[in-house]
Design an enzyme around this catalytic site. Structure first.
Site, mmCIF file in Angstrom:
data_model
loop_
_atom_site.group_PDB
_atom_site.id
_atom_site.type_symbol
_atom_site.label_atom_id
_atom_site.label_comp_id
_atom_site.label_asym_id
_atom_site.label_seq_id
_atom_site.Cartn_x
_atom_site.Cartn_y
_atom_site.Cartn_z
ATOM 1 N N ASP A 79 -2.894 -2.659 -10.248
ATOM 2 C CA ASP A 79 -3.094 -3.600 -9.499
ATOM 3 C C ASP A 79 -2.625 -3.946 -8.418
ATOM 4 O OD1 ASP A 79 -3.856 -5.962 -9.667
ATOM 5 O OD2 ASP A 79 -1.750 -6.777 -10.558
ATOM 6 N N GLU A 176 -12.261 -3.322 -8.437
ATOM 7 C CA GLU A 176 -12.412 -4.973 -7.886
ATOM 8 C C GLU A 176 -11.622 -4.711 -6.443
ATOM 9 O OE1 GLU A 176 -10.337 -8.292 -10.619
ATOM 10 O OE2 GLU A 176 -8.821 -7.733 -9.494
#
Length: 417
Positions: A79, A176
């Protein structure tokens, strides 16, 4: 690339003790007839605060998957990584949230900007895309302005992606791109320009996380104009659909909503937009599970309640320190934080009701909830004392974790009331 599933949902687990309880929520949703893929996420910042390593996220998830016999897909999200922080995540992650927020606004070279504008005349004019609330009006100057602001960030994302793909093989990577941790939201026309730039760099992006209008504060509901959000979210879906067809981006490309936990007022809007368009979604939560651990310990009473009170008292004494790294995603009125003596006199259920996100409960205190959300490092300093109490009160704590994810998040998003 590794194709991503249509619906994915990010769950954080600060102390790597709740993967089984989290997975149980996805099992319950599957029993409702809706398949959503769990994505365990933890950022380098959180690992640093807690003193953990990326491998611990994979290990906890894998154990839960094996023990519960989960046969469906699951992922591990590195992340908010950057080139300087990605290496420890490479062996144990397959989902990479590439964060280029620091490069947004840094001007690309004039030659690169001019070349982009000249190559993309299709972006200029009145753009009527399927699903838009109204046509997009985009001038040549608009395209140039957005390119100046975002082109360097996209090039950085490409560099990071290629580094990851070279290390793991592109077939083992979900990419992403995150642009949400910025001061200003990206409008739908800006998102279209950004997606064109991403396509130019040949990044097989499968989820993109823009910054939406309004406040997405940690652990509490959305603050903003719901009608404006609905228009913006719907138009972003139209822009993505158009970009996939026009620029050859992956058909699996979908919106990602960061700081998506507890945005209860948005879930019906998002659900209806997905139903209308058939689009996919990735929604990311983080500290919600840690808050449910504190709620569970408070409910358990005894040593668990005592530690929950200690953690709050310490957080209250260090409120400015703990809030500083999260200043853009919290709004805490310190005058509405009860003092330690008041909280120390509360029962376990009373403390739990102040933290648990039930907005119609008269005791719910969003300021306490946000403070505790960003104060997980206090529990980390307790070491085994904290984790031993999680184990000793596993049934109560795990029940709170599962109920929160299933009842307050997954069902409203994907099933409805």
């Amino acid at each position: 690339m590794l194709p991503i599933e249509k619906f994915t949902f990010g769950v954080g687990d600060r102390f790597a003790h709740q993967a089984g309880a989290q997975l149980r929520a996805f099992e319950q949703l599957a029993n409702d007839g809706v398949e959503v893929t769990p994505v365990w996420n933890k950022s380098n910042r959180e690992h640093t605060f807690v003193g953990s390593q990326p491998q611990s996220v994979y290990d906890a998830a894998k154990t839960a998957v094996e023990e519960r016999g989960w046969k469906k897909p699951w992922h591990i999200d590195a992340d908010h990584i950057q080139l300087a922080t990605v290496d420890p995540f490479l062996p144990c992650s397959d989902f990479f949230t590439i964060d280029v927020a620091d490069s947004i606004g840094k001007a690309a070279s004039a030659d690169d900007v001019n070349a982009f504008v000249e190559a993309h005349g299709e972006l200029i004019g009145t753009l009527t895309l399927d699903g838009l609330s109204s046509p997009l009006q985009v001038s040549k100057q608009d395209v140039k302005r957005v390119a100046q602001q975002y082109l360097l960030a996209v090039k950085e994302a490409a560099e990071i992606y290629r580094y990851i793909a070279a290390a793991k093989g592109a077939d083992h990577v979900i990419a992403e791109i995150s642009m949400d941790e910025t001061d200003n939201p990206q409008t739908p026309p800006e998102l279209l320009v950004i997606l064109a730039a991403i396509a130019d760099e040949k990044i097989p992006v499968q989820t993109i996380a823009p910054k939406f209008t309004g406040r997405f504060n940690k652990g509490v509901d959305y603050v903003g104009d719901l009608e404006q959000f609905e228009r913006e979210f719907s138009d972003d879906l139209a822009v993505i659909s158009h970009a996939v067809k026009t620029y050859g981006l992956p058909e699996t490309l979908k919106l990602s909503v960061h700081s998506g936990s507890d945005k209860f007022s948005l879930y019906p809007i998002i659900r209806q937009c997905l139903k209308r368009t058939g689009a996919g979604l990735h929604l990311k939560t983080a500290g919600t599970t840690w808050l449910e651990e504190i709620i569970g310990l408070a409910e358990a009473g005894g040593d668990g309640l005592a530690l929950a009170k200690e953690i709050y008292s310490y957080a209250l004494e260090h409120v400015d320190e703990f809030c500083a790294p999260y200043a853009s995603v919290i709004d805490i009125d310190k005058n509405k934080l009860p003092d330690a003596d008041t909280v120390n006199a509360w029962s376990g259920p009373r403390l739990a009701s102040a933290i648990r996100h039930l907005q119609d409960n008269e005791h719910f205190n969003p300021h306490m909830r946000q403070l505790l959300h960003v104060s997980f490092k206090v529990a980390a300093k307790q070491g085994s004392r904290y984790t031993d109490l999680l184990k000793a009160n596993e049934t109560i704590v795990a029940g709170e974790v599962t109920k929160n994810i299933y009842d307050r998040h997954l069902r409203p998003l994907f099933v409805g009331s």
